[in-house]
Scaffold this active site. Structure first.
Site, short mmCIF file in Angstrom:
data_model
loop_
_atom_site.label_atom_id
_atom_site.label_comp_id
_atom_site.label_asym_id
_atom_site.label_seq_id
_atom_site.Cartn_x
_atom_site.Cartn_y
_atom_site.Cartn_z
N TYR A 98 0.82 -1.21 0.00
CA TYR A 98 0.00 0.00 0.00
C TYR A 98 0.86 1.26 0.00
O TYR A 98 0.43 2.31 -0.49
CB TYR A 98 -0.93 0.02 1.21
CG TYR A 98 -1.99 -1.06 1.22
CD1 TYR A 98 -2.15 -1.92 0.14
CD2 TYR A 98 -2.83 -1.22 2.30
CE1 TYR A 98 -3.12 -2.90 0.15
CE2 TYR A 98 -3.81 -2.20 2.32
CZ TYR A 98 -3.95 -3.04 1.24
OH TYR A 98 -4.91 -4.01 1.26
N LYS A 121 3.83 -15.23 4.16
CA LYS A 121 3.93 -16.10 2.98
C LYS A 121 5.41 -16.34 2.70
O LYS A 121 5.93 -16.12 1.60
CB LYS A 121 3.22 -15.45 1.79
CG LYS A 121 2.99 -16.39 0.60
CD LYS A 121 2.09 -17.57 0.93
CE LYS A 121 1.83 -18.40 -0.35
NZ LYS A 121 1.16 -19.68 -0.04
N ASP A 144 -2.56 -18.27 3.16
CA ASP A 144 -3.63 -19.05 2.55
C ASP A 144 -4.20 -20.08 3.52
O ASP A 144 -5.41 -20.30 3.60
CB ASP A 144 -3.16 -19.72 1.25
CG ASP A 144 -1.78 -20.35 1.36
OD1 ASP A 144 -1.09 -20.15 2.37
OD2 ASP A 144 -1.39 -21.04 0.40
N ASP A 159 -5.50 -6.75 5.99
CA ASP A 159 -6.68 -6.14 5.41
C ASP A 159 -7.69 -7.21 5.02
O ASP A 159 -8.89 -7.12 5.30
CB ASP A 159 -6.25 -5.31 4.19
CG ASP A 159 -7.36 -4.40 3.68
OD1 ASP A 159 -8.45 -4.37 4.27
OD2 ASP A 159 -7.13 -3.72 2.67
N ASP A 210 -11.32 -8.65 7.37
CA ASP A 210 -12.66 -8.63 6.78
C ASP A 210 -13.28 -10.02 6.79
O ASP A 210 -14.49 -10.18 7.01
CB ASP A 210 -12.60 -8.09 5.35
CG ASP A 210 -12.53 -6.57 5.30
OD1 ASP A 210 -12.42 -5.95 6.38
OD2 ASP A 210 -12.58 -6.00 4.20
#
Length: 350
Positions: free
Chosen positions: A136, A186, A218, A242, A246
């Site tokens: 970001y 990851k 994942d 992020d 959610d």
């Protein structure tokens, strides 16, 4: 007298922020409130999403109560003028590197979750998300590659100092809760994640009382659906946090129930508090928004910036009591309006 900057923003932001402020005022703590525009509302008023006056207010305030930003009317603007640029800008200017996102399933809301009741029962997770790095904030742009094709790029990057400070927030949070910390990365394919994991392991030596585990993002997404109540505290980077926060919100029944805090220090510092839901322009002004996430964000403001644990617990207990008596907005399968839901919480504020 503590000063609270109120930045309502766009869409349903003004609606839910109004009721969070009502709850804070009902506590009679002698708080002072000042309001300023941000996001699309600020662009319409001042030609930019984060006016200098709004930023100055946020910097001098003891805490910021934030609504939501985003409006499809401004999607055609250059990126720096879009409402979302204000959110990234204020985080950067206030040094808000730690995003705390609790996901708690209140008793009685098991049926609101898309997961089976036996799977989500007892859900009580905190996701600690790094907020000022990663893709970001990394180098980004457009270019033409050697084949003449348009190419977009966003650079994922962390230095060890950035990882160190957010991971310590995760360990401190876990130490105060059930003493379990899951670091999500990851590292099998990303060098950024390998550095992340290395730093996490180095810091873990200082927290022998906390049980540390590592999980690829994942797999973490899968386990949040399979066994969400097994998690205690999750610490991860900006992009992964992020997405996972959610996802966790739906485990808890509705994104309208999840608050967040963005902090520059563990407590007692200028922080920004906001519901994790977006501006939802499709329901703005219709009285359909759930104000609970904004109200619970106000509770986090009391806990972290004003260091008033007793008042924070009063607000959280009031939300729980209202829900226990059947108060529900449409997202929870009920019929109460935004104002009616807030009124139900205020009636339980003791």
């Amino acid at each position: 007298m503590p000063l609270i900057a109120v930045l309502p923003g766009d869409g349903i932001g003004p609606e839910v922020t109004t009721h969070a402020r009502r709850v804070l005022e009902a506590l009679d703590l002698g708080l002072e409130f000042q309001e300023a525009p941000i996001g699309g509302a600020a662009y319409l008023a001042a030609g930019r999403p984060l006016p200098a006056e709004t930023l100055a207010l946020a910097k001098k305030a003891d805490a910021v109560l934030f609504g939501a930003i985003g409006d499809p009317r401004f999607e055609g603007l250059e990126r720096r003028l879009r409402p979302e640029a204000a959110l990234l800008g204020i985080r950067r200017e206030l040094g808000l590197f730690a995003n705390i996102r609790p996901a708690t399933l209140f008793p009685g809301l098991e049926e609101a979750s898309p997961l089976k009741a036996e799977v989500v029962k007892g859900l009580d997770i905190v996701i600690v998300r790094e907020l000022t790095g990663d893709v970001y904030f990394g180098e980004k742009g457009r270019r033409t590659n050697i084949e003449g094709l348009r190419q977009g790029y966003d650079v994922m990057s962390y230095n060890e100092g950035e990882v160190d400070r957010i991971v310590r927030v995760g360990f401190e949070m876990a130490k105060r809760r059930r003493k379990k910390l899951c670091s999500v990365d990851k590292a099998n394919v990303l060098e950024t994640s390998q550095l992340w994991r290395d730093v996490v392991n180095e810091i873990a030596i200082e927290y022998p009382e906390v049980q540390l585990t590592h999980m690829y993002v994942d797999n973490a997404a899968m386990q949040l659906v399979r066994r969400p109540a097994d998690f205690d505290v999750i610490v991860t980077g900006n992009l992964f946090g992020d997405i996972l926060s959610d996802q966790a919100s739906m485990c808890a029944g509705s994104i309208g129930m999840l608050p967040s805090a963005s902090l520059s220090a563990w407590s007692g510092a200028n922080g920004m508090y906001e519901p994790i839901h977006g501006s939802a322009p499709d329901i703005a002004g219709q009285g359909k928004a759930n104000p609970c996430a904004a109200i619970l964000s106000a509770a986090m403001l009391l806990r972290h910036s004003l260091v008033n644990e007793a008042a924070a617990k009063r607000v959280e207990a009031a939300v729980g009591a209202a829900l226990a008596k059947g108060a529900r907005t449409a997202d929870l399968g009920g019929s109460l309006s935004t104002t009616e839901m807030a009124d139900a919480v205020l009636q339980e504020l003791v």
